[in-house]
Structures are given as structure tokens and as C-alpha cells.
Design an enzyme around this catalytic site. Structure first.
Site, mmCIF file in Angstrom:
data_model
loop_
_atom_site.group_PDB
_atom_site.id
_atom_site.type_symbol
_atom_site.label_atom_id
_atom_site.label_comp_id
_atom_site.label_asym_id
_atom_site.label_seq_id
_atom_site.Cartn_x
_atom_site.Cartn_y
_atom_site.Cartn_z
ATOM 1 N N TYR A 12 0.813 -1.228 0.000
ATOM 2 C CA TYR A 12 0.000 0.000 0.000
ATOM 3 C C TYR A 12 0.838 1.266 0.000
ATOM 4 C CZ TYR A 12 -3.482 -3.312 1.853
ATOM 5 O OH TYR A 12 -4.311 -4.379 2.075
ATOM 6 N N TYR B 229 -14.225 -4.865 4.431
ATOM 7 C CA TYR B 229 -12.937 -5.221 3.835
ATOM 8 C C TYR B 229 -12.758 -6.732 3.998
ATOM 9 C CZ TYR B 229 -8.026 -5.983 3.074
ATOM 10 O OH TYR B 229 -6.842 -6.480 2.598
ATOM 11 N N ASP C 164 -16.687 -13.095 8.312
ATOM 12 C CA ASP C 164 -15.249 -12.920 8.167
ATOM 13 C C ASP C 164 -14.730 -12.394 9.503
ATOM 14 O OD1 ASP C 164 -12.681 -12.147 7.671
ATOM 15 O OD2 ASP C 164 -13.126 -10.978 5.870
ATOM 16 N N LYS D 299 -5.211 -13.541 10.947
ATOM 17 C CA LYS D 299 -4.544 -12.562 11.812
ATOM 18 C C LYS D 299 -4.064 -13.124 13.153
ATOM 19 C CE LYS D 299 -5.408 -8.403 9.483
ATOM 20 N NZ LYS D 299 -6.497 -8.351 8.519
HETATM 21 C C1 LIG Z 1 -6.817 -8.586 7.171
HETATM 22 C C2 LIG Z 1 -8.154 -9.044 6.760
HETATM 23 C C3 LIG Z 1 -8.336 -9.858 5.622
HETATM 24 C C4 LIG Z 1 -7.198 -10.243 4.712
HETATM 25 O O1 LIG Z 1 -6.244 -11.002 5.374
HETATM 26 P P1 LIG Z 1 -4.759 -11.125 4.739
HETATM 27 O O2 LIG Z 1 -4.074 -12.082 5.645
HETATM 28 O O3 LIG Z 1 -4.190 -9.739 4.776
HETATM 29 O O4 LIG Z 1 -4.926 -11.625 3.357
HETATM 30 C C5 LIG Z 1 -9.617 -10.269 5.315
HETATM 31 N N1 LIG Z 1 -10.660 -9.933 6.089
HETATM 32 C C6 LIG Z 1 -10.522 -9.171 7.184
HETATM 33 C C7 LIG Z 1 -11.719 -8.854 8.009
HETATM 34 C C8 LIG Z 1 -9.270 -8.687 7.555
HETATM 35 O O5 LIG Z 1 -9.141 -7.894 8.630
#
Ligand SMILES: *Cc1c(COP(=O)(O)O)cnc(C)c1O
Length: 424
Positions: free
Chosen positions: A18, A146, A239, A268
Site C-alpha cells: 500500500y 474489507y 469474516d 490474523k
Molecule cells: C486482514 C483481513 C483480511 C485479509 O487477510 P490477509 O491475511 O491480509 O490476506 C480479510 N478480512 C478481514 C476482516 C481482515 O481484517
């Protein structure tokens, strides 16, 4: 102590995430981490307010995570899950199945969150092919969301975000709609699902939309979405890549809302920030659609490093810490401290509002500001904080000591003053 010898060559060849490489401030060389501190090559120590993209929830270099990875490394760094299986992946899958709510019982491992979401989307599309034979390639997602940086995941991100706009012509058009927070918005979602017969699933970051600006919504909104999905027989994907593992004050956001999705994605904090690992967890019902004598019903996905043994070892050690330490209690006390320190800032000039959930505190400004300059200013103050868009936020390790957290919230408060002096 100056800059390390390797830095110039690194900056000559690394392409940073980014970043406008020409104008972005020079990244700082980090040489060591410990607890909530990052040591720079010039000898300074920064108090970390974001835990390396929200992953290092136990702080850096936690001895149990390090020794779990070290032990696994000695015995077997990894073996592929094609035709083989190892204990770390097996144990982790079983533990995730029992920790997550309801009948989320079948775990598919990937190496990044984006790919975990891709897998969730593939599962949803193939679920319809395997059950009713319907072609349902589309998804509903929400403004402010996101879900990752790959093509399919970008298509369900907020369309106002820069990345989405750049690639708009290359993306599948999805239905990105308002969260159903009012009766009208709920009716609109309801109408959409009854009108369109090609929707495989609805995807949402439950309770906290993170990367696009730390927006928060009510648990009731998730119950509304669950009800609408049930009424129309559409799959619901949570997610929880950011919200999972205590971040919002319960183990998963799903727990706070009392809502079980059909598919959940995790990433994460899964390994406590030690190794890249993500997971897609399907309900028994979804999995059953793939379990068949018909080979063509198998899930057609297989990352090279699926179920990486070092990542799984770190994740198992991280789950041990959630069992033996009161991490959720720590998150709740961070939540109280963030409220006490940040909520009064909402009266300051230039502040639009302050939002806190679990171990996340966000101050949204009325106007855009120079994010890069503010990031550099924070480093001068001895803290590592990474504002996003109009939002200055903290998402520290759950283990952060009270004085360190106070330094972070003081720095956020001082940054608001600094910004208002800049614009006058
Ligand atoms: C960070 C994130 C992603 C993407 O994960 P990466 O490991 O960066 O590919 C997808 N969804 C959410 C909610 C996130 O916070």
C-alpha cells in the site's frame, strides 16, 4: 547507532504494501521485538499500538509461542496435507471446531486471510452446485467492509475504497449494500435476496468493520442478517479474520451476537502473530454437501502450504494461552481504559466521533489528514500507531501494561491537538 548496513539494499529491492514508493517516508528498520515494544536499529523503542496488523495479541516473543514453534521445527517443519496429515493441524482443527459456535466443524487451512475468504466464497458457490444444482455465483456484502486484496475478495470490499475503484473493470460485480441497521435497510436486503436468484451467500465482518475504518455495528444487525439469510436460504459467512480470538471482547464476534454463520474465516491473531496461517470453517450442513461418493463434489482447492505445521504449532500454543490466561478479561479491561481515555476526545475540535469495542479504540476526524505525516509524528513520540483514512485507532496486544496503554492513548490525544495546529 545509525541505520543498519543492509537497509539501503533492502529499500532498493523491496516493494512495500500500500505504499507510493517514491513519496512514502522511509520505513524504519526494526531489529527486535519484546512484549509490546519494537526496537529500531537506531536504538529507540516504540510502544506498539497495532500489534503488527492486529496479529500479536499476546505481545511479541511470547515464550510459549516461541518454544512451540522451536519444538515443531526440530521434529518436522512441515509436511503437505495431500495424502499426509500431522498432529498439529489435526489438533488445531479439532480445537477450532470446539471453540467456534454451533456446528462449525470442518476446517480448511490457508496461509492468508484473503485466501481464507476466497475459499469461503468457493465453498459457497460449490455448495449450491452440489445441493440444488443451481448456478449461484454472486455475493452480497456491505459498505464499509474489507475482506482482502485478491480479486474475488476485492469484489466484496467497499466500492468507495481506492483499491476497488482502481480494479473496478476487472472485478465481478457483487451486491455491496448498506448494513441493515434500520427497518428500511433491512427491507432493502430482504428485497434483494428475494429478487435475485443467483446469490450464493452474504459476507460480513461481524460487529467491527476493520481495515476500511474501524466501523462498528450492533449485534442486533447480525441477527437481522441471519434471519433474512434463513428466510431466503442463502449462506451467511462471517469474516472474523480481525474480530476472532477475543478482539471484540468475546472469543468471536458471533458469540457476542448469539449468531452462528454457515462459514467463518479466521486469520490474523490465529497464530498470535508468529506465522502466517488462516482458516475457513464450514458448518456440518455445508460440509455435508461436499461429502459424497461423487468425486466432482470435492472441494477443489489446495494451497501448497495448507496446514503449515509451524503455523499450526504456534496457533495451538496461542489457544493454550487463551485457556490458561484471562485474555478476554484483559480485553475487557482494555475496553474500559480505551473508553475512559478516548471518549472525552469526542468534544475536541476536528473530532467527528469516538468508537470503542473490545481492544479497539478509534477516533474519527471530520476532515482528511496527512496520514503519512501523522504516522511519522507518532514515531517521534515513541509509539507505533498507523492511522487509516480519517481514523486514528489503537488495537494493541491484550497483554499491554497499563502505563504503556496510557502512553498510547495520550499520544492519540496529543495527535488530535497536533493535527488541529497543523491546519490553522
Ligand atoms: C486482514 C483481513 C483480511 C485479509 O487477510 P490477509 O491475511 O491480509 O490476506 C480479510 N478480512 C478481514 C476482516 C481482515 O481484517
Amino acid at each position: 547507532m545509525g541505520e543498519p548496513a543492509w537497509l539501503d539494499a533492502a529499500l532498493e529491492h523491496l516493494w512495500f504494501p500500500y505504499a507510493q514508493m517514491k513519496t512514502a517516508p522511509r520505513p524504519r528498520a526494526a531489529v527486535a521485538t519484546q512484549g509490546c515494544r519494537i526496537r529500531l536499529a537506531d536504538g529507540r523503542e516504540l510502544i506498539d499500538g497495532v500489534g503488527s496488523w492486529w496479529t500479536a495479541v499476546h505481545g511479541y516473543n511470547h515464550p510459549s509461542l516461541l518454544s512451540a514453534v522451536r519444538d515443531q521445527l526440530e521434529v518436522m517443519p512441515h509436511v503437505m496435507l495431500g495424502g499426509l496429515v500431522h498432529e498439529q493441524a489435526g489438533r488445531l482443527a479439532a480445537r477450532l471446531a470446539s471453540l467456534t459456535p454451533g456446528e462449525l466443524t470442518r476446517v480448511f487451512f490457508t496461509e492468508s486471510g484473503s485466501v481464507a475468504v476466497e475459499v469461503a466464497m468457493k465453498i459457497a458457490v460449490q455448495y449450491w452446485r452440489n445441493t440444488t444444482g443451481q448456478v449461484r455465483p454472486k455475493f452480497v456484502s456491505f459498505r464499509g467492509g474489507y475482506h482482502g486484496d485478491t480479486f474475488a475478495t476485492m469484489s466484496v470490499c467497499d466500492p468507495e475504497e481506492g483499491m476497488h475503484a482502481l480494479f473496478a473493470s476487472a472485478l465481478v460485480r457483487q451486491h455491496v449494500v448498506d448494513l441493515p441497521e434500520t427497518p428500511n435497510q433491512a427491507a432493502a436486503l430482504e428485497n434483494l435476496l428475494s429478487k435475485e436468484q443467483d446469490i450464493a451467500g452474504v459476507i460480513i465482518e461481524p460487529l467491527l468493520q476493520g481495515a476500511s475504518g474501524m466501523r462498528m455495528h450492533d449485534p442486533a444487525t447480525l441477527r437481522t442478517i441471519r434471519d433474512i439469510c434463513d428466510a431466503h436460504g442463502v449462506l451467511l459467512i462471517f469474516d472474523e479474520i480481525f474480530t476472532g480470538f477475543g478482539r471484540v471482547g468475546t472469543m468471536f464476534a458471533a458469540d457476542a451476537a448469539g449468531v452462528t454463520p454457515d462459514i467463518m474465516t479466521l486469520g490474523k491473531a490465529l497464530t498470535g502473530g508468529v506465522a502466517p496461517l488462516a482458516a475457513t470453517i464450514a458448518s456440518r450442513g455445508v460440509y455435508d454437501a461436499f461429502h459424497s461418493d461423487d468425486a466432482s463434489r470435492a472441494l477443489m482447492h489446495g494451497p501448497t502450504y495448507t496446514g503449515h505445521a509451524l503455523g499450526c504449532a504456534a496457533a495451538n500454543a496461542s489457544l493454550d494461552l487463551f485457556e490458561t490466561q484471562d485474555r478476554i478479561g484483559q480485553v475487557r479491561s482494555i475496553q474500559e481504559r480505551l473508553r475512559a481515555a478516548l471518549e472525552p476526545l469526542s468534544d475536541m475540535p476536528g473530532v467527528a466521533n469516538v468508537r470503542v469495542i473490545g481492544a479497539v479504540g478509534a477516533v474519527e476526524m471530520v476532515n482528511e489528514f496527512d496520514v503519512e505525516r501523522l504516522r511519522a509524528w507518532f514515531i517521534e513520540q515513541g509509539v507505533f500507531v498507523r492511522p487509516l483514512g480519517k481514523v486514528v485507532y489503537l488495537a494493541p496486544a491484550y497483554t499491554i501494561a497499563e502505563p504503556d496503554l496510557r502512553k498510547l492513548t495520550d499520544a492519540v490525544a496529543a495527535s488530535i491537538k497536533w493535527m488541529s495546529n497543523q491546519t490553522h
